[in-house]
Design a protein around this motif. Structure first.
Motif, PDB file in Angstrom:
ATOM      1  N   SER A   1       0.850  -1.186   0.000  1.00  0.00           N
ATOM      2  CA  SER A   1       0.000   0.000   0.000  1.00  0.00           C
ATOM      3  C   SER A   1       0.885   1.235   0.000  1.00  0.00           C
ATOM      4  O   SER A   1       1.799   1.353   0.820  1.00  0.00           O
ATOM      5  CB  SER A   1      -0.893  -0.016   1.244  1.00  0.00           C
ATOM      6  N   HIS A   2       0.620   2.140  -0.926  1.00  0.00           N
ATOM      7  CA  HIS A   2       1.378   3.391  -0.996  1.00  0.00           C
ATOM      8  C   HIS A   2       0.402   4.528  -1.285  1.00  0.00           C
ATOM      9  O   HIS A   2      -0.392   4.455  -2.221  1.00  0.00           O
ATOM     10  CB  HIS A   2       2.433   3.338  -2.104  1.00  0.00           C
ATOM     11  N   GLY A   3       0.473   5.580  -0.504  1.00  0.00           N
ATOM     12  CA  GLY A   3      -0.322   6.776  -0.743  1.00  0.00           C
ATOM     13  C   GLY A   3      -1.696   6.712  -0.107  1.00  0.00           C
ATOM     14  O   GLY A   3      -2.224   5.650   0.178  1.00  0.00           O
ATOM     15  N   GLU A   4      -2.229   7.897   0.139  1.00  0.00           N
ATOM     16  CA  GLU A   4      -3.559   8.036   0.734  1.00  0.00           C
ATOM     17  C   GLU A   4      -4.551   8.491  -0.324  1.00  0.00           C
ATOM     18  O   GLU A   4      -4.230   9.341  -1.160  1.00  0.00           O
ATOM     19  CB  GLU A   4      -3.517   9.059   1.876  1.00  0.00           C
ATOM     20  N   ILE A   5      -5.737   7.952  -0.236  1.00  0.00           N
ATOM     21  CA  ILE A   5      -6.773   8.341  -1.177  1.00  0.00           C
ATOM     22  C   ILE A   5      -7.175   9.787  -0.882  1.00  0.00           C
ATOM     23  O   ILE A   5      -7.330  10.159   0.272  1.00  0.00           O
ATOM     24  CB  ILE A   5      -7.956   7.353  -1.119  1.00  0.00           C
ATOM     25  N   PRO A   6      -7.280  10.640  -1.910  1.00  0.00           N
ATOM     26  CA  PRO A   6      -7.647  12.033  -1.674  1.00  0.00           C
ATOM     27  C   PRO A   6      -9.095  12.164  -1.205  1.00  0.00           C
ATOM     28  O   PRO A   6      -9.886  11.220  -1.309  1.00  0.00           O
ATOM     29  CB  PRO A   6      -7.442  12.697  -3.040  1.00  0.00           C
ATOM     30  N   ALA A   7      -9.452  13.340  -0.698  1.00  0.00           N
ATOM     31  CA  ALA A   7     -10.805  13.581  -0.207  1.00  0.00           C
ATOM     32  C   ALA A   7     -11.833  13.508  -1.341  1.00  0.00           C
ATOM     33  O   ALA A   7     -12.979  13.111  -1.122  1.00  0.00           O
ATOM     34  CB  ALA A   7     -10.880  14.940   0.486  1.00  0.00           C
ATOM     35  N   GLU A   8     -11.420  13.878  -2.551  1.00  0.00           N
ATOM     36  CA  GLU A   8     -12.324  13.861  -3.699  1.00  0.00           C
ATOM     37  C   GLU A   8     -11.636  13.194  -4.880  1.00  0.00           C
ATOM     38  O   GLU A   8     -10.422  13.278  -5.038  1.00  0.00           O
ATOM     39  CB  GLU A   8     -12.723  15.282  -4.101  1.00  0.00           C
ATOM     40  N   ALA A   9     -12.456  12.575  -5.724  1.00  0.00           N
ATOM     41  CA  ALA A   9     -11.934  11.962  -6.947  1.00  0.00           C
ATOM     42  C   ALA A   9     -11.449  13.058  -7.888  1.00  0.00           C
ATOM     43  O   ALA A   9     -11.942  14.184  -7.866  1.00  0.00           O
ATOM     44  CB  ALA A   9     -13.014  11.126  -7.618  1.00  0.00           C
ATOM     45  N   MET A  10     -10.485  12.692  -8.708  1.00  0.00           N
ATOM     46  CA  MET A  10      -9.953  13.633  -9.688  1.00  0.00           C
ATOM     47  C   MET A  10     -11.037  13.943 -10.713  1.00  0.00           C
ATOM     48  O   MET A  10     -11.733  13.047 -11.197  1.00  0.00           O
ATOM     49  CB  MET A  10      -8.745  13.011 -10.385  1.00  0.00           C
ATOM     50  N   GLU A  11     -11.186  15.225 -11.043  1.00  0.00           N
ATOM     51  CA  GLU A  11     -12.184  15.630 -12.018  1.00  0.00           C
ATOM     52  C   GLU A  11     -11.805  15.104 -13.393  1.00  0.00           C
ATOM     53  O   GLU A  11     -10.651  15.191 -13.811  1.00  0.00           O
ATOM     54  CB  GLU A  11     -12.296  17.151 -12.058  1.00  0.00           C
ATOM     55  N   LYS A  12     -12.770  14.542 -14.073  1.00  0.00           N
ATOM     56  CA  LYS A  12     -12.528  13.996 -15.409  1.00  0.00           C
ATOM     57  C   LYS A  12     -12.894  15.036 -16.458  1.00  0.00           C
ATOM     58  O   LYS A  12     -13.881  15.739 -16.332  1.00  0.00           O
ATOM     59  CB  LYS A  12     -13.370  12.730 -15.651  1.00  0.00           C
ATOM     60  N   HIS A  13     -12.067  15.129 -17.488  1.00  0.00           N
ATOM     61  CA  HIS A  13     -12.330  16.027 -18.607  1.00  0.00           C
ATOM     62  C   HIS A  13     -12.506  15.175 -19.848  1.00  0.00           C
ATOM     63  O   HIS A  13     -11.535  14.657 -20.393  1.00  0.00           O
ATOM     64  CB  HIS A  13     -11.165  17.008 -18.804  1.00  0.00           C
ATOM     65  N   PHE A  14     -13.750  15.030 -20.252  1.00  0.00           N
ATOM     66  CA  PHE A  14     -14.042  14.212 -21.417  1.00  0.00           C
ATOM     67  C   PHE A  14     -14.058  15.098 -22.644  1.00  0.00           C
ATOM     68  O   PHE A  14     -14.630  16.180 -22.648  1.00  0.00           O
ATOM     69  CB  PHE A  14     -15.393  13.514 -21.254  1.00  0.00           C
ATOM     70  N   GLN A  15     -13.397  14.648 -23.707  1.00  0.00           N
ATOM     71  CA  GLN A  15     -13.329  15.405 -24.937  1.00  0.00           C
ATOM     72  C   GLN A  15     -13.757  14.532 -26.098  1.00  0.00           C
ATOM     73  O   GLN A  15     -13.504  13.330 -26.106  1.00  0.00           O
ATOM     74  CB  GLN A  15     -11.909  15.891 -25.208  1.00  0.00           C
ATOM     75  N   ALA A  16     -14.349  15.169 -27.055  1.00  0.00           N
ATOM     76  CA  ALA A  16     -14.711  14.475 -28.278  1.00  0.00           C
ATOM     77  C   ALA A  16     -13.477  14.319 -29.147  1.00  0.00           C
ATOM     78  O   ALA A  16     -12.475  15.011 -28.966  1.00  0.00           O
ATOM     79  CB  ALA A  16     -15.795  15.247 -29.024  1.00  0.00           C
ATOM     80  N   ASP A  17     -13.555  13.414 -30.102  1.00  0.00           N
ATOM     81  CA  ASP A  17     -12.432  13.157 -31.000  1.00  0.00           C
ATOM     82  C   ASP A  17     -12.310  14.183 -32.120  1.00  0.00           C
ATOM     83  O   ASP A  17     -11.348  14.184 -32.857  1.00  0.00           O
ATOM     84  CB  ASP A  17     -12.561  11.770 -31.627  1.00  0.00           C
ATOM     85  N   PHE A  18     -13.312  15.065 -32.266  1.00  0.00           N
ATOM     86  CA  PHE A  18     -13.274  16.026 -33.360  1.00  0.00           C
ATOM     87  C   PHE A  18     -13.117  17.434 -32.797  1.00  0.00           C
ATOM     88  O   PHE A  18     -13.359  17.680 -31.623  1.00  0.00           O
ATOM     89  CB  PHE A  18     -14.533  15.922 -34.232  1.00  0.00           C
ATOM     90  N   GLU A  19     -12.698  18.338 -33.665  1.00  0.00           N
ATOM     91  CA  GLU A  19     -12.525  19.734 -33.270  1.00  0.00           C
ATOM     92  C   GLU A  19     -13.884  20.350 -32.976  1.00  0.00           C
ATOM     93  O   GLU A  19     -14.889  20.018 -33.603  1.00  0.00           O
ATOM     94  CB  GLU A  19     -11.843  20.516 -34.393  1.00  0.00           C
ATOM     95  N   GLU A  20     -13.935  21.285 -32.032  1.00  0.00           N
ATOM     96  CA  GLU A  20     -15.195  21.905 -31.645  1.00  0.00           C
ATOM     97  C   GLU A  20     -15.859  22.605 -32.818  1.00  0.00           C
ATOM     98  O   GLU A  20     -17.068  22.589 -32.970  1.00  0.00           O
ATOM     99  CB  GLU A  20     -14.952  22.886 -30.501  1.00  0.00           C
ATOM    100  N   ASP A  21     -15.081  23.253 -33.696  1.00  0.00           N
ATOM    101  CA  ASP A  21     -15.643  23.955 -34.836  1.00  0.00           C
ATOM    102  C   ASP A  21     -16.316  22.997 -35.812  1.00  0.00           C
ATOM    103  O   ASP A  21     -17.254  23.367 -36.504  1.00  0.00           O
ATOM    104  CB  ASP A  21     -14.560  24.727 -35.579  1.00  0.00           C
ATOM    105  N   ASP A  22     -15.845  21.762 -35.865  1.00  0.00           N
ATOM    106  CA  ASP A  22     -16.384  20.789 -36.794  1.00  0.00           C
ATOM    107  C   ASP A  22     -17.478  19.929 -36.172  1.00  0.00           C
ATOM    108  O   ASP A  22     -17.958  18.993 -36.786  1.00  0.00           O
ATOM    109  CB  ASP A  22     -15.275  19.854 -37.282  1.00  0.00           C
ATOM    110  N   SER A  23     -17.903  20.232 -34.958  1.00  0.00           N
ATOM    111  CA  SER A  23     -18.777  19.324 -34.218  1.00  0.00           C
ATOM    112  C   SER A  23     -20.119  19.093 -34.887  1.00  0.00           C
ATOM    113  O   SER A  23     -20.709  18.045 -34.713  1.00  0.00           O
ATOM    114  CB  SER A  23     -18.984  19.828 -32.791  1.00  0.00           C
TER     115      SER A  23
END
Length: 181
Positions: free
Chosen positions: A127-149
């Motif tokens: 066991s190494h490290g302590e679990i943080p108080a909150e989960a890491m925020e996820k940043h989901f991105q689409a595979d295409f450019e925003e202008d081409d969405s």
């Protein structure tokens, strides 16, 4: 045989647990071992996801069968570890608590042929490290450019399509009433 897993929390700081578990145990047993190793209460829903060598998520293996027909979908308890993981397929993703999205990279680090006498499995090896108080925020991105969405998904509904249904005011055939609410 004994499977030895390295379980890494997707976080900024290193939070690692090494777990030994029998190859004949199920994914549900591994789920319980991970929950215990990281100190969760075990009251949240979780899933495993098969993945490729670069951790690209593939097939979901949930805790419960949420399908329309009971027994239609396989769940964690239906899979022995050896059914999913071996020396060729060593990686799987684990997500605990779909509100907070605690995400873990689980890798089969070693397979040992002998079971240690007197050892209780699953077993927390490291066991190494302590679990943080909150989960890491996820940043989901689409595979295409925003202008081409929208270019790929243009609305192609036109008058010819509406005429096929008798015009835009003729939706009685679909069982909709004008004042349905």
């Amino acid at each position: 045989m004994v499977y030895k897993f390295r379980v890494i929390l997707d976080a900024e700081e290193d939070v690692i647990r090494d777990i030994a578990i029998l190859e004949s145990d199920t994914l549900e047993d591994l789920h319980n071992a991970i929950v215990n190793a990281f100190g969760f209460d075990g009251l949240e829903v979780a899933s495993f996801y098969t993945c490729d060598d670069t951790w690209n998520q593939e097939y979901e293996i949930p805790m419960f069968d949420f399908g329309d027909v009971p027994g239609e979908n396989k769940i964690m308890s239906d899979y022995q570890l050896a059914d999913i993981l071996d020396t060729e397929n060593t990686k799987i993703i684990y997500v605990y608590d779909f509100i907070n999205m605690w995400t873990f990279l689980v890798e089969l680090a070693a397979v040992e042929n002998t079971v240690e006498t007197g050892m209780i499995y699953p077993n927390l090896l490291f066991s190494h490290g302590e679990i943080p108080a909150e989960a890491m925020e996820k940043h989901f991105q689409a595979d295409f450019e925003e202008d081409d969405s929208y270019s790929e998904f243009e609305d192609d509904l036109d008058e010819d399509d509406l005429d096929a249904f008798g015009g835009e005011d003729n939706f009685e055939d679909f069982g909709f009433e004008e004042n349905w609410n």
